[in-house]
Motif scaffolding. Structure first.
Motif, PDB file in Angstrom:
ATOM      1  N   PRO A 183      -3.486   1.839  -7.780  1.00 47.71           N
ATOM      2  CA  PRO A 183      -3.549   0.763  -6.782  1.00 47.71           C
ATOM      3  C   PRO A 183      -3.241   1.346  -5.397  1.00 47.71           C
ATOM      4  CG  PRO A 183      -1.966   0.243  -8.536  1.00 47.71           C
ATOM      5  CD  PRO A 183      -2.382   1.665  -8.723  1.00 47.71           C
ATOM      6  N   PRO A 184      -3.834   0.800  -4.370  1.00 45.12           N
ATOM      7  CA  PRO A 184      -3.639   1.378  -3.030  1.00 45.12           C
ATOM      8  C   PRO A 184      -2.274   1.018  -2.448  1.00 45.12           C
ATOM      9  CG  PRO A 184      -4.926  -0.618  -2.869  1.00 45.12           C
ATOM     10  CD  PRO A 184      -4.687  -0.397  -4.336  1.00 45.12           C
ATOM     11  N   ILE A 185      -1.925   1.760  -1.425  1.00 42.63           N
ATOM     12  CA  ILE A 185      -0.851   1.323  -0.535  1.00 42.63           C
ATOM     13  C   ILE A 185      -1.547   0.496   0.540  1.00 42.63           C
ATOM     14  CG2 ILE A 185      -1.010   3.477   0.799  1.00 42.63           C
ATOM     15  CD1 ILE A 185       1.960   3.152   1.454  1.00 42.63           C
ATOM     16  N   ALA A 186      -0.916  -0.582   0.968  1.00 38.99           N
ATOM     17  CA  ALA A 186      -1.575  -1.464   1.934  1.00 38.99           C
ATOM     18  C   ALA A 186      -0.817  -1.503   3.248  1.00 38.99           C
ATOM     19  CB  ALA A 186      -1.689  -2.873   1.354  1.00 38.99           C
ATOM     20  N   HIS A 237      -5.956  -9.638  -3.110  1.00 42.16           N
ATOM     21  CA  HIS A 237      -7.240  -8.958  -3.301  1.00 42.16           C
ATOM     22  C   HIS A 237      -7.103  -7.523  -3.771  1.00 42.16           C
ATOM     23  CE1 HIS A 237      -8.835 -12.465  -1.284  1.00 42.16           C
ATOM     24  NE2 HIS A 237     -10.065 -12.061  -1.595  1.00 42.16           N
ATOM     25  N   PHE A 238      -5.984  -6.884  -3.463  1.00 46.86           N
ATOM     26  CA  PHE A 238      -5.896  -5.453  -3.766  1.00 46.86           C
ATOM     27  C   PHE A 238      -4.750  -5.091  -4.697  1.00 46.86           C
ATOM     28  CE2 PHE A 238      -7.964  -5.904   0.373  1.00 46.86           C
ATOM     29  CZ  PHE A 238      -9.184  -5.331   0.073  1.00 46.86           C
ATOM     30  N   ARG A 239      -3.886  -6.052  -5.009  1.00 41.59           N
ATOM     31  CA  ARG A 239      -2.725  -5.781  -5.856  1.00 41.59           C
ATOM     32  C   ARG A 239      -2.127  -4.410  -5.531  1.00 41.59           C
ATOM     33  NH1 ARG A 239      -2.256 -10.004  -8.348  1.00 41.59           N
ATOM     34  NH2 ARG A 239      -4.004 -11.281  -8.982  1.00 41.59           N
ATOM     35  N   PRO A 240      -1.743  -4.195  -4.290  1.00 38.59           N
ATOM     36  CA  PRO A 240      -1.274  -2.865  -3.869  1.00 38.59           C
ATOM     37  C   PRO A 240       0.066  -2.508  -4.507  1.00 38.59           C
ATOM     38  CG  PRO A 240      -0.922  -4.454  -2.109  1.00 38.59           C
ATOM     39  CD  PRO A 240      -1.661  -5.173  -3.196  1.00 38.59           C
ATOM     40  N   GLN A 241       0.355  -1.197  -4.547  1.00 34.09           N
ATOM     41  CA  GLN A 241       1.659  -0.806  -5.087  1.00 34.09           C
ATOM     42  C   GLN A 241       2.757  -1.003  -4.068  1.00 34.09           C
ATOM     43  OE1 GLN A 241       2.136   3.438  -5.755  1.00 34.09           O
ATOM     44  NE2 GLN A 241      -0.023   3.706  -5.284  1.00 34.09           N
ATOM     45  N   ALA A 242       2.391  -1.078  -2.803  1.00 36.31           N
ATOM     46  CA  ALA A 242       3.368  -1.377  -1.755  1.00 36.31           C
ATOM     47  C   ALA A 242       2.620  -1.915  -0.546  1.00 36.31           C
ATOM     48  CB  ALA A 242       4.161  -0.136  -1.376  1.00 36.31           C
ATOM     49  N   MET A 243       3.272  -2.752   0.220  1.00 36.21           N
ATOM     50  CA  MET A 243       2.679  -3.262   1.462  1.00 36.21           C
ATOM     51  C   MET A 243       3.656  -3.018   2.595  1.00 36.21           C
ATOM     52  SD  MET A 243       0.875  -6.948   0.796  1.00 36.21           S
ATOM     53  CE  MET A 243       2.319  -7.882   0.342  1.00 36.21           C
ATOM     54  N   LEU A 244       3.116  -2.540   3.709  1.00 36.65           N
ATOM     55  CA  LEU A 244       3.920  -2.431   4.917  1.00 36.65           C
ATOM     56  C   LEU A 244       3.180  -3.139   6.024  1.00 36.65           C
ATOM     57  CD1 LEU A 244       3.996   0.687   3.475  1.00 36.65           C
ATOM     58  CD2 LEU A 244       5.919   0.750   5.065  1.00 36.65           C
ATOM     59  N   PRO A 284      -5.208   6.381  -2.379  1.00 39.54           N
ATOM     60  CA  PRO A 284      -6.009   5.237  -1.933  1.00 39.54           C
ATOM     61  C   PRO A 284      -5.175   4.342  -1.014  1.00 39.54           C
ATOM     62  CG  PRO A 284      -5.337   4.954  -4.220  1.00 39.54           C
ATOM     63  CD  PRO A 284      -4.812   6.289  -3.782  1.00 39.54           C
ATOM     64  N   ALA A 285      -5.837   3.836   0.016  1.00 40.97           N
ATOM     65  CA  ALA A 285      -5.120   2.998   0.974  1.00 40.97           C
ATOM     66  C   ALA A 285      -6.055   1.914   1.486  1.00 40.97           C
ATOM     67  CB  ALA A 285      -4.605   3.838   2.141  1.00 40.97           C
ATOM     68  N   VAL A 286      -5.454   0.816   1.875  1.00 33.47           N
ATOM     69  CA  VAL A 286      -6.234  -0.252   2.470  1.00 33.47           C
ATOM     70  C   VAL A 286      -5.459  -0.793   3.664  1.00 33.47           C
ATOM     71  CG1 VAL A 286      -5.234  -1.914   0.828  1.00 33.47           C
ATOM     72  CG2 VAL A 286      -7.304  -2.522   2.053  1.00 33.47           C
ATOM     73  N   ALA A 287      -6.177  -1.119   4.724  1.00 31.22           N
ATOM     74  CA  ALA A 287      -5.534  -1.754   5.873  1.00 31.22           C
ATOM     75  C   ALA A 287      -6.164  -3.125   6.062  1.00 31.22           C
ATOM     76  CB  ALA A 287      -5.714  -0.905   7.132  1.00 31.22           C
TER      77      ALA A 287
END
Lengths: 503, 470
Positions: free
Chosen positions: B223-226, B329-336, B275-278
């Protein structure tokens, strides 16, 4: 405030009976709880079950006038008080505080504490006592029925001597807290620096040594900063030095042992001076001496429980007024340390007072550490709100000790940063420093200002500054603090000493 | 960006040569010793005389790349208005050499787009090294972070009449050339997603609100970091309009989104395996006939209702929707999330640290550690029970902010955002005090700092690229 007594368990014939119960304990009633249940033919147990009482933290159920079999006289009110799963002293304290309003209408109450460990039983009473504080000296027309009725709370226990010995130090701390709350609650026309100093002088009867210095003595000591703040007021400033010498051991050991030191800001009223504050809310500024009150309360608590420590408490007492003789923005004053300060804002006066007192404290006592308390900045309220006071320190150990002590007595601290970049904001074009560093990081630059008067040239001097502007007064009832003056700092400093600096 | 060339020896010309000197190592240069130069960090000494300019820059006792970066920045600044300079990194470890150049590149950046050519800042840098082959891969890595930071600065510097919401999105779409996929949600899709916070805040402007979603796939199946960014191209305050003095600074109210975009560019340029998403919430907060009002109740993306108290507390509304969108939408492993969110954080921490809030102790510690490494410092701040209580509304699920005097608004905002982060480990960086440098620092001239881009890139590098983690 009610008297607290410790008695053998017996069903009361009037007043309130309180059943403090841990989660799950409501199903197997014991002691007085079992006795009242039996006396009512099992009605109490049924009523608790019907009310869904589970002994959860914060839960309580009141049963009015339980009918005793055979028409015997019994309590007029029964209160089941939830203590939660883990019955800790902290939980008991909060439950005791929450209990107070539930039984305030009775003259007497019995707390069935047989099942509680002695320290827990004592803490329950402690929480109740702290919450029962009331400042009603200036009410003359209050109706009899509006006055608190509770006169006596009896803690029923089979281990009275153990509960009493847990109680004694708590009672002493409560006295310290109440002394501080009284000082903070007093109106500023009554509690001026002279009156404040006199009340501290009165602490000599508790075994404290108290010295009071007036403007003449402070002038001789070169207290240009403190005197500059005071010069606009008709009330003369004071510095009060309180000493408690409780450390044990021979003379040689005592000589080697340096005292711990507490320093408090005591601005008995702060108009802001020439940089006058807006009118709205200015009445709050009577509590601008809460740091000094906390220091005094701490000293009283230490003396009251005969703490095995040498401690000094110093407070700078002034009133900050605008007048023809008041200090102006732009004035430069010379502090006792020799450093000069350009006064940019006369409403940043607390740090000027502390600067001289802290310097004096270190010079005279060379203490083990210094902790200062002050309602110093509005910025700390904007930073943290009212749940935490700001903690600034040059020493990680002291900071951790303070944080832990605060956590265990519900006087929480939050550490804030220091750093050279903030210190630079105090640069003055004309003197060694300005007394304000601008809005950004306003509490941090205030702490840096104070730090400049902590001398570390000849070795480390652990120091911490507690900005209590957001925690000295509460507009909401808290578990162990009724609306009004909190006495914040007394329990915290007492705990700090008890945990780390006694014996 | 400064054009860099790796060389084994300085050019034979008159471009100044900057030599980093560690503390205690100044004895080699009698002229400098005579001038009191000892090699302390930031200290500068220049050899007098007509010969080629020789500039010594003190680096103290550098242990970390950041200290080399700062030395590079000071050296660049000391060279002044020249076209080209050389940095002598001979004898230094490749990592130190690369850091030296990175610092110089960060310090050299100026926003030149909107004025006639004037006094020249350096445009060319020769990095003199023992082994260009050894330094090159280090530089590639450092350069990626620098370019990310400079992208953020460019975006922040852009005035609001030019960097409209549409233009912001257009510039983000251009990142596709680096392998970043960009998806932009316009009004229609925002409505379908129910992002009532973002739609309301953007309602008063002639420039429509957008949610820009940037993705970097990386090479690790995880899963991405967001990164969530506040992108207010301009913030007038809306109906709760701001005072006129200083309002021009509000063009920088998209610095959080800019930093996230910069971090994505850095990850792409250095081909990060992570993987990352912004998710960037882009809007303009204007006063207009369709502006939202104090008292309005909004239904947010997660279905919660919010009572608006102050239209100038708009950042938390757009972030709340972006956080929710990212979490679902992305179920990220962490969000900042990064945002120039509150004046209160400036009162609290000033211009030297950003406020750090969140729910996950490990993530908070990682973010703080990454910040220390790149010199973008954070300080943990509380979200207390009382802060959340203060947001109770009489009419909706919660109020957007509290009312009264001396409000801990930064903590209130964080307590608000927490309601929208779901169960994802979350950290919130309030960068309102640090997005712009009021005066030049070692790693930047006066102006936008790009704060956050390098921090996020470093966070990923330190903690999210380990395949074992997944």
């Amino acid at each position: 405030m009610p008297d607290i007594a410790f008695v053998k368990p017996a069903l009361p014939r009037h007043g309130a009976l309180v059943l403090p119960l841990a989660e799950g304990a409501e199903t197997v009633l014991a002691g007085l709880a079992q006795a009242i249940d039996a006396a009512t033919g099992g009605a109490v147990g049924k009523a608790l079950a019907a009310a869904g009482f589970k002994g959860r933290k914060g839960q309580s159920t009141t049963i009015w006038a339980p009918a005793l079999e055979g028409g015997a006289a019994g309590p007029s009110k029964l209160v089941a008080l939830g203590l939660g799963k883990e019955v800790t002293v902290e939980a008991a304290e909060a439950a005791g505080g929450a209990l107070l309003p539930l039984i305030a209408g009775e003259r007497e109450a019995v707390i069935a504490a047989e099942a509680l460990p002695p320290p827990v039983a004592a803490s329950l009473a402690f929480g109740l006592l702290l919450r029962s504080y009331r400042f009603d000296r200036y009410r003359t027309t209050e109706k009899e029925e509006d006055k608190p009725k509770l006169e006596r709370v009896a803690v029923a226990t089979d281990a009275a001597s153990a509960v009493k010995s847990a109680w004694a130090p708590l009672r002493a701390v409560a006295d310290g807290v109440f002394f501080a709350r009284d000082l903070v609650s007093e109106p500023p026309n009554v509690l001026n620096p002279g009156e404040f100093a006199e009340r501290l002088q009165g602490l000599e009867s508790h075994g404290l040594q108290v010295e009071v210095l007036g403007p003449k003595e402070m002038k001789k000591l070169g207290f240009g900063a403190l005197l500059g703040v005071a010069q606009g007021s008709a009330e003369e400033p004071r510095m009060v030095v309180m000493q408690w010498n409780g450390a044990t051991g021979g003379k040689a050991k005592k000589a080697a042992q340096k005292p711990v030191a507490f320093i408090g800001k005591g601005v008995t009223f702060d108009t802001g001076g020439i940089s006058i504050k807006p009118a709205a809310g200015m009445e709050d500024m009577k509590f601008d001496m809460a740091g000094a009150a906390a220091v005094a309360g701490t000293m009283l608590a230490l003396a009251g429980r005969r703490a095995k420590v040498d401690a000094v408490g110093l407070v700078g007492l002034v009133e900050n007024m605008p007048s023809g003789s008041a200090q102006r923005p732009g004035d430069v004053v010379k502090t006792a340390s020799g450093q000069t300060v350009e006064v940019i804002n006369t409403d940043a006066e607390g740090r000027l007072v502390l600067a001289d007192v802290i310097h004096y404290c270190q010079q005279r006592f060379a203490p083990r550490f210094m902790v200062d308390l002050a309602t110093l900045t509005g910025a700390i309220i904007i930073s943290l709100g009212h749940e935490h006071a700001g903690l600034f320190s040059n020493d990680d150990t002291l900071a951790q000790q303070l944080t832990a002590a605060g956590k265990s007595v519900s006087e929480a601290l939050w550490r804030m940063p220091l750093g050279e970049a903030y210190d630079k904001q105090l640069k003055s074009d004309i003197a060694d420093m300005k007394n304000v560093g601008g809005r950004p990081g306003g509490s941090i630059t205030a702490a840096h200002f104070i730090q400049r008067f902590v001398d570390t040239k000849d070795g480390p001097m652990p120091w911490a500054h507690l900005d209590i502007a957001g925690t000295a007064w509460t507009t909401k009832d808290l578990p162990t603090v009724p609306k009004g003056a909190t006495g914040f700092g007394v329990r915290l400093l007492d705990r700090l000493v008890a945990e780390h600096y006694e014996g | 960006m400064l054009k860099l060339r790796l060389r084994r020896a300085p050019r034979e010309d008159d471009s100044p040569l900057v030599v980093p000197v560690a503390e205690g190592d100044a004895g080699r240069f009698p002229f400098a010793v005579a001038a009191g130069f000892v090699g302390a960090a930031g200290q500068v000494a220049e050899q007098p005389g007509p010969a080629r300019r020789l500039i010594l820059v003190g680096c103290g006792t550098p242990k970390r790349p950041l200290e080399w970066e700062e030395a590079g920045g000071h050296g660049l600044a000391a060279a002044g208005a020249v076209k080209r300079l050389a940095l002598d990194a001979r004898g230094l470890a490749p990592e130190a050499a690369a850091a030296l150049a990175a610092g110089a590149a960060l310090r050299a950046w100026r926003c030149e787009a909107y004025r006639a050519p004037g006094e020249k800042a350096p445009t060319h840098l020769d990095l003199v090294v023992d082994s260009p082959e050894a330094v090159l891969p280090r530089w590639a890595r450092a350069e990626a972070a620098v370019r990310g930071c400079l992208l953020a600065r460019e975006l922040v510097a852009a005035p609001a009449n030019l960097l409209t919401t549409r233009e912001f999105v257009r510039r983000l779409e251009a990142l596709a050339e680096h392998g970043i996929t960009v998806d932009v949600l316009g009004r229609k899709r925002l409505r379908r997603e129910g992002l009532g916070g973002l739609l309301a805040v953007g309602g008063g402007s002639a420039s429509p609100p957008r949610l820009a979603v940037l993705r970097w796939r990386g090479s690790v199946a995880a899963p991405p970091i967001a990164f969530i960014g506040k992108g207010l191209c301009f913030d007038t305050g809306g109906i709760s309009i701001k005072p006129a003095a200083g309002m021009e600074e509000m063009k920088a109210d998209m610095a959080g989104a800019a930093a996230c975009a910069g971090a994505m560019l850095a990850l792409a340029l250095r081909q990060s395996p992570a993987p990352a998403v912004a998710v960037l919430a882009i809007a303009e907060n204007m006063t207009g006939a369709e502006s939202y009002r104090p008292g309005d109740v909004l239904r947010m993306g997660n279905g919660r209702t919010v009572e608006v108290v102050d239209t100038d507390a708009e950042g938390r509304l757009v972030l709340a929707d972006a956080l929710h969108y990212a979490a679902t939408h992305f179920r990220p492993q962490a969000m900042l999330d990064l945002a120039t969110l509150t004046g209160a954080i400036v009162t609290a921490l000033g211009a030297h640290r950003a406020g750090l809030f969140g729910t996950d102790a490990a993530l908070l510690a990682q973010a703080a550690a990454a910040g220390e490494v790149v010199g973008e410092r954070l300080w943990p701040m509380p979200i207390g029970a009382r802060h959340r209580e203060d947001l109770r509304s009489e009419i909706a699920d919660l109020k957007q902010c509290a009312t009264g005097r001396f409000l801990p608004d930064a903590s209130h905002a964080a307590a608000f955002l927490r309601e929208f982060a779901g169960a994802v480990p979350w950290a919130h960086l309030d960068i309102a005090g640090v997005d712009t440098l009021a005066e030049a620092a070692a790693l930047g001239a006066r102006g936008p700092s790009g704060f956050g881009a390098r921090l996020l890139d470093m966070l990923v590098q330190m903690y999210f690229e380990d395949e074992e983690r997944h």
